[in-house]
Design a protein around this motif. Structure first.
Motif, PDB file in Angstrom:
ATOM      1  N   ALA A  56       0.783  -1.237   0.081  1.00  0.00           N
ATOM      2  CA  ALA A  56       0.124  -0.014  -0.107  1.00  0.00           C
ATOM      3  C   ALA A  56       0.807   1.193  -0.283  1.00  0.00           C
ATOM      4  CB  ALA A  56      -0.940  -0.024   1.308  1.00  0.00           C
ATOM      5  N   ALA A  57       1.969   1.162   0.836  1.00  0.00           N
ATOM      6  CA  ALA A  57       2.795   2.380   0.874  1.00  0.00           C
ATOM      7  C   ALA A  57       3.475   2.557  -0.507  1.00  0.00           C
ATOM      8  CB  ALA A  57       3.837   2.175   1.824  1.00  0.00           C
ATOM      9  N   LEU A  58       4.053   1.562  -1.056  1.00  0.00           N
ATOM     10  CA  LEU A  58       4.586   1.437  -2.416  1.00  0.00           C
ATOM     11  C   LEU A  58       3.695   2.262  -3.322  1.00  0.00           C
ATOM     12  CD1 LEU A  58       7.109   0.841  -4.300  1.00  0.00           C
ATOM     13  CD2 LEU A  58       6.078  -1.361  -4.709  1.00  0.00           C
ATOM     14  N   ASN A  59       2.391   1.860  -3.284  1.00  0.00           N
ATOM     15  CA  ASN A  59       1.378   2.473  -4.329  1.00  0.00           C
ATOM     16  C   ASN A  59       1.323   3.978  -4.248  1.00  0.00           C
ATOM     17  OD1 ASN A  59       0.570  -0.261  -5.326  1.00  0.00           O
ATOM     18  ND2 ASN A  59      -1.092  -0.422  -3.783  1.00  0.00           N
ATOM     19  N   ALA A  60       1.404   4.429  -2.920  1.00  0.00           N
ATOM     20  CA  ALA A  60       1.338   5.862  -2.863  1.00  0.00           C
ATOM     21  C   ALA A  60       2.681   6.671  -3.226  1.00  0.00           C
ATOM     22  CB  ALA A  60       1.064   6.129  -0.986  1.00  0.00           C
ATOM     23  N   LEU A  61       3.768   6.061  -2.734  1.00  0.00           N
ATOM     24  CA  LEU A  61       5.212   6.422  -3.150  1.00  0.00           C
ATOM     25  C   LEU A  61       5.133   6.458  -4.700  1.00  0.00           C
ATOM     26  CD1 LEU A  61       8.085   6.902  -2.512  1.00  0.00           C
ATOM     27  CD2 LEU A  61       8.412   4.479  -2.842  1.00  0.00           C
ATOM     28  N   THR A  62       4.576   5.451  -5.477  1.00  0.00           N
ATOM     29  CA  THR A  62       4.643   5.537  -7.052  1.00  0.00           C
ATOM     30  C   THR A  62       3.865   6.842  -7.350  1.00  0.00           C
ATOM     31  OG1 THR A  62       4.748   3.151  -7.124  1.00  0.00           O
ATOM     32  CG2 THR A  62       3.866   4.474  -9.211  1.00  0.00           C
ATOM     33  N   GLY A  63       2.769   7.003  -6.843  1.00  0.00           N
ATOM     34  CA  GLY A  63       2.078   8.368  -7.286  1.00  0.00           C
ATOM     35  C   GLY A  63       2.667   9.652  -7.075  1.00  0.00           C
ATOM     36  N   HIS A  64       3.466   9.782  -5.800  1.00  0.00           N
ATOM     37  CA  HIS A  64       4.204  10.855  -5.623  1.00  0.00           C
ATOM     38  C   HIS A  64       5.506  11.024  -6.244  1.00  0.00           C
ATOM     39  CE1 HIS A  64       1.809  12.461  -2.306  1.00  0.00           C
ATOM     40  NE2 HIS A  64       1.555  11.387  -1.893  1.00  0.00           N
ATOM     41  N   MET A  65       5.925  10.002  -6.669  1.00  0.00           N
ATOM     42  CA  MET A  65       7.268   9.801  -7.286  1.00  0.00           C
ATOM     43  C   MET A  65       6.830  10.219  -8.834  1.00  0.00           C
ATOM     44  SD  MET A  65      10.208   6.636  -7.938  1.00  0.00           S
ATOM     45  CE  MET A  65      10.353   6.584  -6.068  1.00  0.00           C
ATOM     46  N   ALA A  66       5.911   9.752  -9.378  1.00  0.00           N
ATOM     47  CA  ALA A  66       5.469  10.035 -10.717  1.00  0.00           C
ATOM     48  C   ALA A  66       5.468  11.617 -10.733  1.00  0.00           C
ATOM     49  CB  ALA A  66       4.232   9.660 -10.920  1.00  0.00           C
ATOM     50  N   ALA A  67       4.550  12.427  -9.710  1.00  0.00           N
ATOM     51  CA  ALA A  67       4.500  13.525  -9.704  1.00  0.00           C
ATOM     52  C   ALA A  67       5.852  14.364  -9.914  1.00  0.00           C
ATOM     53  CB  ALA A  67       3.576  14.292  -8.446  1.00  0.00           C
ATOM     54  N   GLU A  68       6.779  14.099  -8.793  1.00  0.00           N
ATOM     55  CA  GLU A  68       8.035  14.836  -8.727  1.00  0.00           C
ATOM     56  C   GLU A  68       8.999  14.479  -9.943  1.00  0.00           C
ATOM     57  OE1 GLU A  68       9.714  14.868  -5.040  1.00  0.00           O
ATOM     58  OE2 GLU A  68       7.765  14.789  -3.824  1.00  0.00           O
ATOM     59  N   PHE A  69       9.109  13.107 -10.318  1.00  0.00           N
ATOM     60  CA  PHE A  69      10.221  12.695 -11.412  1.00  0.00           C
ATOM     61  C   PHE A  69       9.445  13.503 -12.738  1.00  0.00           C
ATOM     62  CE2 PHE A  69      13.041   9.300 -10.014  1.00  0.00           C
ATOM     63  CZ  PHE A  69      12.644   9.700  -8.520  1.00  0.00           C
ATOM     64  N   ARG A  70       8.441  13.811 -12.848  1.00  0.00           N
ATOM     65  CA  ARG A  70       7.968  14.483 -14.209  1.00  0.00           C
ATOM     66  C   ARG A  70       8.674  15.620 -14.564  1.00  0.00           C
ATOM     67  NH1 ARG A  70       2.445  14.121 -16.130  1.00  0.00           N
ATOM     68  NH2 ARG A  70       1.873  13.505 -13.956  1.00  0.00           N
ATOM     69  N   SER A  71       9.175  16.286 -13.461  1.00  0.00           N
ATOM     70  CA  SER A  71      10.051  17.341 -13.557  1.00  0.00           C
ATOM     71  C   SER A  71      11.293  17.439 -14.740  1.00  0.00           C
ATOM     72  CB  SER A  71      10.243  18.266 -12.318  1.00  0.00           C
ATOM     73  OG  SER A  71      11.188  17.382 -11.800  1.00  0.00           O
ATOM     74  N   PHE A  72      11.635  16.191 -14.548  1.00  0.00           N
ATOM     75  CA  PHE A  72      12.843  15.945 -15.264  1.00  0.00           C
ATOM     76  C   PHE A  72      12.589  14.946 -16.436  1.00  0.00           C
ATOM     77  CE2 PHE A  72      13.730  14.307 -10.903  1.00  0.00           C
ATOM     78  CZ  PHE A  72      13.935  12.941 -11.199  1.00  0.00           C
ATOM     79  N   GLY A  73      11.507  14.688 -16.869  1.00  0.00           N
ATOM     80  CA  GLY A  73      11.136  13.721 -17.703  1.00  0.00           C
ATOM     81  C   GLY A  73      11.203  12.519 -17.678  1.00  0.00           C
ATOM     82  N   LYS A  82       3.352   5.958 -22.680  1.00  0.00           N
ATOM     83  CA  LYS A  82       3.522   7.368 -22.289  1.00  0.00           C
ATOM     84  C   LYS A  82       2.812   7.453 -20.945  1.00  0.00           C
ATOM     85  CE  LYS A  82       6.033   8.393 -26.186  1.00  0.00           C
ATOM     86  NZ  LYS A  82       7.327   8.788 -26.018  1.00  0.00           N
ATOM     87  N   ALA A  83       2.172   6.602 -20.255  1.00  0.00           N
ATOM     88  CA  ALA A  83       1.679   6.771 -19.164  1.00  0.00           C
ATOM     89  C   ALA A  83       2.528   7.175 -17.940  1.00  0.00           C
ATOM     90  CB  ALA A  83       0.639   5.537 -18.802  1.00  0.00           C
ATOM     91  N   THR A  84       2.135   7.835 -17.049  1.00  0.00           N
ATOM     92  CA  THR A  84       2.754   8.175 -15.752  1.00  0.00           C
ATOM     93  C   THR A  84       1.746   8.368 -14.714  1.00  0.00           C
ATOM     94  OG1 THR A  84       4.476   9.089 -14.736  1.00  0.00           O
ATOM     95  CG2 THR A  84       2.885  10.566 -15.828  1.00  0.00           C
ATOM     96  N   GLY A  85       2.173   7.672 -13.436  1.00  0.00           N
ATOM     97  CA  GLY A  85       1.338   7.844 -12.041  1.00  0.00           C
ATOM     98  C   GLY A  85       0.056   6.906 -12.383  1.00  0.00           C
ATOM     99  N   SER A  86       0.249   5.862 -13.248  1.00  0.00           N
ATOM    100  CA  SER A  86      -0.824   4.850 -13.566  1.00  0.00           C
ATOM    101  C   SER A  86      -0.639   3.504 -13.155  1.00  0.00           C
ATOM    102  CB  SER A  86      -1.119   4.864 -15.046  1.00  0.00           C
ATOM    103  OG  SER A  86      -1.621   6.160 -15.687  1.00  0.00           O
ATOM    104  N   ALA A  87      -1.630   2.624 -13.051  1.00  0.00           N
ATOM    105  CA  ALA A  87      -1.376   1.483 -12.305  1.00  0.00           C
ATOM    106  C   ALA A  87      -2.237   0.275 -13.461  1.00  0.00           C
ATOM    107  CB  ALA A  87      -1.991   1.137 -10.997  1.00  0.00           C
ATOM    108  N   ILE A  88      -1.501  -0.980 -13.558  1.00  0.00           N
ATOM    109  CA  ILE A  88      -2.154  -1.959 -14.191  1.00  0.00           C
ATOM    110  C   ILE A  88      -2.381  -2.985 -13.010  1.00  0.00           C
ATOM    111  CG2 ILE A  88      -2.109  -3.727 -16.030  1.00  0.00           C
ATOM    112  CD1 ILE A  88      -0.140  -1.932 -17.413  1.00  0.00           C
ATOM    113  N   ARG A 144       9.156   9.074 -16.172  1.00  0.00           N
ATOM    114  CA  ARG A 144       7.543   8.484 -15.792  1.00  0.00           C
ATOM    115  C   ARG A 144       7.865   7.257 -14.926  1.00  0.00           C
ATOM    116  NH1 ARG A 144       5.297   5.287 -19.265  1.00  0.00           N
ATOM    117  NH2 ARG A 144       7.172   4.762 -20.643  1.00  0.00           N
ATOM    118  N   VAL A 145       6.780   7.244 -13.921  1.00  0.00           N
ATOM    119  CA  VAL A 145       6.471   6.252 -13.057  1.00  0.00           C
ATOM    120  C   VAL A 145       5.369   5.821 -12.937  1.00  0.00           C
ATOM    121  CG1 VAL A 145       7.263   5.802 -10.527  1.00  0.00           C
ATOM    122  CG2 VAL A 145       8.300   7.667 -11.692  1.00  0.00           C
ATOM    123  N   ASN A 146       5.326   4.464 -13.031  1.00  0.00           N
ATOM    124  CA  ASN A 146       4.025   3.520 -13.112  1.00  0.00           C
ATOM    125  C   ASN A 146       4.244   2.379 -12.117  1.00  0.00           C
ATOM    126  OD1 ASN A 146       2.272   5.142 -15.090  1.00  0.00           O
ATOM    127  ND2 ASN A 146       4.139   4.600 -16.213  1.00  0.00           N
TER     128      ASN A 146
END
Length: 231
Positions: free
Chosen positions: A173-190, A221-227, A192-194
């Motif tokens: 559950a923590a990894l899921n939350a971390l992924t979303g925040h990482m996607a938002a922050e890593f977007r600044s240098f291009g 091209k997705a980021t901040g997404s889950a399969i 993606r995180v899923n």
């Protein structure tokens, strides 16, 4: 180039077998190597010894819970291949605690072990890679579609009727939350995180479906997404 943790596990080994022909893979292991051709092993056809399978897997042993080991891992990967385009965080600690949550300190110790491997280690590796290679290469990152795929589990959002899973479930559950925040922050240098969120494999679902989902994210091209793979 793909940097793959948990490479000797069920998922990591399957990924190496299926995609070593398409990716240069740095296969990260803690104690045992994946059973694939690498700098450690060469596969030879006994009927045709000259026909050796070329190795595109480079195995590195590292304890991802230690910053010094992660620093060395990233340095080795970059020295050998000059780049990392895909990071797959597949290493996981999965051991349940044997009693109930209120029997001594076992569940708390178990939770700490799960968080160190399943949450802190992926963040440690991703941020170290960002500092050493990605942060000042935004244009190249976008051009090369660089990305991270974290491997979670449906246990992170479902309470299954098995005692001792709280630590594992909480870490996912923590990894899921971390992924979303990482996607938002890593977007600044291009970058993606899923996340891929499978049920148990190869029991409830096939391991191949999980590896295919990783590739789907890498090629998309997705980021901040889950399969989610539950059936």
């Amino acid at each position: 180039m793909c940097l793959l943790t948990g490479a000797a596990g069920v998922l990591g080994s399957e990924f190496c077998r299926r995609y070593a022909g398409e990716y240069d893979i740095v296969a990260v292991c803690r104690t045992r190597a994946p059973v694939v051709p690498s700098q450690l092993e060469t596969y030879v056809d006994p009927l045709d010894p000259a026909d050796q399978e070329a190795a595109s897997v480079y195995t590195v042993f590292a304890d991802l819970r230690e910053q010094a080991a992660v620093d060395r891992l990233v340095e080795v990967a970059l020295a050998r291949f000059g780049r990392v385009d895909l990071l797959v965080n597949a290493a996981a600690y999965t051991k349940p605690y044997s009693q109930t949550m209120v029997d001594g300190d076992a569940a708390l110790i178990n939770l700490d072990e799960h968080l160190r491997t399943n949450v802190v280690a992926p963040m440690r590796l991703a941020t170290t890679l960002a500092h050493q290679f990605w942060m000042h290469r935004a244009a190249d990152n976008l051009a090369d579609n660089r990305n991270i795929v974290n491997i979670s589990a449906t246990a992170g959002s479902t309470v299954y009727p098995f005692q001792g899973q709280a630590g594992y479930a909480a870490s996912k559950a923590a990894l899921n939350a971390l992924t979303g925040h990482m996607a938002a922050e890593f977007r600044s240098f291009g970058v993606r995180v899923n996340t891929v969120v499978p049920n148990a494999f190869p029991g409830a679902i096939s391991t191949g479906r999980v590896t295919d989902a990783i590739i789907q994210f890498d090629r998309g091209k997705a980021t901040g997404s889950a399969i989610v793979l539950d059936k």
